[in-house]
Design a protein around this motif. Sequence first.
Motif, mmCIF file in Angstrom:
data_model
loop_
_atom_site.group_PDB
_atom_site.id
_atom_site.type_symbol
_atom_site.label_atom_id
_atom_site.label_comp_id
_atom_site.label_asym_id
_atom_site.label_seq_id
_atom_site.Cartn_x
_atom_site.Cartn_y
_atom_site.Cartn_z
ATOM 1 N N LYS A 46 9.832 -8.128 -0.030
ATOM 2 C CA LYS A 46 10.384 -9.447 -1.007
ATOM 3 C C LYS A 46 10.308 -8.627 -2.391
ATOM 4 O O LYS A 46 10.854 -8.726 -3.260
ATOM 5 N N TYR A 47 9.098 -7.834 -2.559
ATOM 6 C CA TYR A 47 8.820 -7.250 -4.026
ATOM 7 C C TYR A 47 9.359 -5.844 -3.984
ATOM 8 O O TYR A 47 9.139 -5.042 -5.107
ATOM 9 N N ASN A 48 9.709 -5.227 -2.777
ATOM 10 C CA ASN A 48 10.279 -3.850 -2.755
ATOM 11 C C ASN A 48 9.227 -2.944 -3.013
ATOM 12 O O ASN A 48 9.454 -1.908 -3.860
ATOM 13 N N VAL A 49 8.045 -3.154 -2.589
ATOM 14 C CA VAL A 49 6.880 -2.091 -2.757
ATOM 15 C C VAL A 49 6.921 -1.222 -1.527
ATOM 16 O O VAL A 49 7.060 -1.809 -0.288
ATOM 17 N N GLU A 50 6.503 -0.113 -1.571
ATOM 18 C CA GLU A 50 6.285 0.833 -0.501
ATOM 19 C C GLU A 50 4.812 1.025 -0.091
ATOM 20 O O GLU A 50 3.823 1.278 -0.995
ATOM 21 N N ILE A 51 4.374 0.608 1.184
ATOM 22 C CA ILE A 51 3.079 0.678 1.603
ATOM 23 C C ILE A 51 2.897 2.113 2.220
ATOM 24 O O ILE A 51 3.793 2.540 3.293
#
Length: 252
Positions: A46-51
């Motif tokens: 949803k937030y387009n963050v990379e883990i």
Amino acid sequence: MPRQRRQKSGTDVYHVVSRGNNKQHMLAEDSDKRYYIGIMKKKAVKYNVEIYAYCVMSNHIHMIIKSDLKILSAYMKELNFDYAIYHNVKNGKCGHVFQGRFYSSCIETEAYLFSCIRYLHNNPVRAYIVSDILEYPYSSAGEYFSERHACISDHIFTIIRERFPNKKDFYEFHNIFDNQEFIDIEDEKSEYDFQRIKFILNEFIEERNIATVKIVKNVPLIRNQFVEKCMEETKMPRKKIENFLKMLEEST
């Protein structure tokens, strides 16, 4: 007192830690850990963050995330809020589940990034939950050493391959411990020290066929033998070991 302003990473990569309120084990059951990881993945899309890496323990979570700082804050706020609702409904409770805001630390170099990934994956090993990073199912270690990339970003594999030619080299890197400092490490180190004494105590009781922890705590000769064994194996001071023994005796 005003809250300290978060530092912005020049690489947009952060080491993030969330802890249970009052050190509570808000992720005590395997189903809780799986649920948190599920939300983690869903909200990352949803937030387009990379883990880049994660480790979900019973009372805290470590993550390495690449994101704009404002987006990171929104992501963590919604992630922990959604889990808190699940936790409170499941347990018939209300109130805070997490200890205030999440902690964050900037990761500015690749060397620090690799050390941080190693630190996260070794959390369950240091806590004596498992003996090998691949035995713990609620960290990204399994994703790194398999073809199953459920949560972590493909981009981190490009970075890893530039430093480590194969998975074996990267795995062996995890067995090298350094003195690198990480956020909240003192609190965590105390927890790991306690778990180490608990592990030695269980071995000591089993080897000597001692009935209870109370005997170890209250019989001077046996207590002294146990404390000296711990001092030899851990290099911890006597007073600290005796305090841990007292805590373990009171908890049984």
